[in-house]
Structures are given as C-alpha cells and as structure tokens.
Design a protein around this motif. Structure first.
Motif, short mmCIF file in Angstrom:
data_model
loop_
_atom_site.label_atom_id
_atom_site.label_comp_id
_atom_site.label_asym_id
_atom_site.label_seq_id
_atom_site.Cartn_x
_atom_site.Cartn_y
_atom_site.Cartn_z
N ILE A 153 47.96 63.22 35.13
CA ILE A 153 48.64 62.01 35.59
C ILE A 153 49.28 62.35 36.93
N GLY A 154 48.81 61.71 37.97
CA GLY A 154 49.38 61.92 39.29
C GLY A 154 50.16 60.70 39.74
N VAL A 155 51.31 60.92 40.35
CA VAL A 155 52.14 59.82 40.85
C VAL A 155 52.36 60.03 42.33
N HIS A 156 51.99 59.04 43.13
CA HIS A 156 52.10 59.13 44.58
C HIS A 156 52.78 57.87 45.11
N ARG A 157 53.74 58.03 46.00
CA ARG A 157 54.39 56.87 46.61
C ARG A 157 53.56 56.43 47.81
N LEU A 158 53.27 55.14 47.86
CA LEU A 158 52.51 54.55 48.97
C LEU A 158 53.43 53.61 49.74
N GLY A 159 54.46 54.14 50.34
CA GLY A 159 55.47 53.27 50.94
C GLY A 159 56.31 52.68 49.84
N GLY A 160 56.09 51.41 49.50
CA GLY A 160 56.80 50.77 48.41
C GLY A 160 56.17 50.99 47.05
N PRO A 161 54.88 50.72 46.90
CA PRO A 161 54.24 50.84 45.59
C PRO A 161 54.05 52.30 45.16
N LEU A 162 53.98 52.49 43.85
CA LEU A 162 53.61 53.78 43.29
C LEU A 162 52.16 53.72 42.85
N LEU A 163 51.41 54.75 43.21
CA LEU A 163 50.03 54.89 42.76
C LEU A 163 50.02 55.92 41.64
N ILE A 164 49.60 55.50 40.46
CA ILE A 164 49.52 56.39 39.31
C ILE A 164 48.04 56.61 39.03
N ASP A 212 65.08 60.41 40.64
CA ASP A 212 64.87 61.26 41.80
C ASP A 212 63.42 61.69 41.91
N GLU A 213 62.76 61.82 40.76
CA GLU A 213 61.37 62.25 40.77
C GLU A 213 60.49 61.29 41.55
N LEU A 214 60.82 60.01 41.52
CA LEU A 214 59.97 59.02 42.16
C LEU A 214 60.16 58.98 43.66
N ASN A 215 61.19 59.64 44.18
CA ASN A 215 61.41 59.66 45.61
C ASN A 215 60.54 60.71 46.30
N ARG A 216 59.95 61.59 45.55
CA ARG A 216 59.02 62.55 46.12
C ARG A 216 57.71 61.85 46.44
N SER A 217 56.97 62.40 47.38
CA SER A 217 55.73 61.74 47.78
C SER A 217 54.62 61.90 46.75
N SER A 218 54.68 62.96 45.94
CA SER A 218 53.60 63.19 44.99
C SER A 218 54.14 63.97 43.80
N LEU A 219 53.75 63.58 42.61
CA LEU A 219 54.18 64.26 41.39
C LEU A 219 52.98 64.53 40.52
N ARG A 220 53.11 65.49 39.64
CA ARG A 220 52.09 65.76 38.63
C ARG A 220 52.80 65.89 37.29
N PHE A 221 52.26 65.24 36.29
CA PHE A 221 52.74 65.39 34.94
C PHE A 221 51.73 66.23 34.19
#
Length: 145
Positions: free
Chosen positions: A27-38, A2-11
């Motif tokens: 560590i920032g995680v951002h969804r770019l449509g399909g790909p994840l940008l870490i 579920d965490e990956l469905n958010r548009s932006s995460l911070r660890f």
C-alpha cells in the motif's frame, strides 16, 4: 495525521496467520498536491483488508479529503476489498471530499460490475480522470450520490 504530510509513505502489510501465507501486498500513499494517491500493488483479500482499512481511515481524517485509489498495480482483490473501498468512499463524501478509483483490468472491472458497484465506485482509467473526479460534488456544481 503527520504521516500524510510526507510526500510518500509505505505500509507494510503484516502476516496475519502463520498457517496461511499472507498475499504479497503493498500500500503506497503519495500526496499529489491536495489529493492523496493510494496505490495498491499485489494481492488484496480478507487477510489484508484490515491493513488497507487502517490506511484509508488515516487518509480520510482530513476535513475535505480527496482520495484516489489506484488499482492498476493490483493483481488480485476480492469482495472484502470492495467493502473497504465503499467504506472509504462513504467517509470521504461525508466529510465533503472526493473519491475516485482507477481501474483498467477487465477482471477487476467485471468484479466491480458483478457486485453492482460500477455506478457507485465509478472506476476511471487514468490519473487525470481521477483527479477531476475527486473534486467535491459542490465544486462541480452538482449533488453527489
């Protein structure tokens, strides 16, 4: 997941040992449509490798993951981080996905080259190049490594 469905995460990288100051790492995680940008900001070494490994493991759980790891904001990383990146790349490719690393700092590129990983990690300079590189090999019409 579920965490990956958010548009932006911070660890938040926890302090590992009280006697040794933990590096300032983000560590920032951002969804770019399909790909994840870490995005990796700050310093990454053996002390924070487990947190990065955990973040990448979560990101790789998708059926056909597309991951982009951005090292541009990273001020320092060591060989333990290269190991984590290689593991994430292998797991991504095994799941039929694509993996790319954005890296522009000469010192980082030298470390990747010294470890003889330039051909495997194939660092690119821009997000656009990384997005193209994460299209799975079968989608590009050639076999992946």
């Amino acid at each position: 997941m579920d965490e990956l469905n958010r548009s932006s995460l911070r660890f938040v990288v926890p302090r590992s040992l009280d006697r040794i100051p933990a590096p300032a790492s983000d560590i920032g995680v951002h969804r770019l449509g399909g790909p994840l940008l870490i995005t990796l900001g700050g310093e990454f070494d053996l002390l924070v490798a487990p947190a990065l490994r955990q973040a990448l493991d979560i990101a790789v759980t998708a059926r056909c993951p597309r991951l982009v790891v951005d090292l541009r904001p990273t001020t320092f990383f060591d060989c333990s981080i290269l190991s984590v990146l290689l593991r994430a790349r292998r797991r991504t490719v095994e799941r039929g996905g694509g993996f790319a690393v954005i890296c522009v700092r000469p010192s980082h590129l030298r470390l990747i080259a010294a470890a003889e990983l330039a051909g495997v990690l194939a660092p690119v300079r821009t997000l656009q190049q990384a997005l193209v590189a994460t299209v799975p090999a079968r989608g590009r019409g050639r076999d992946g490594p």
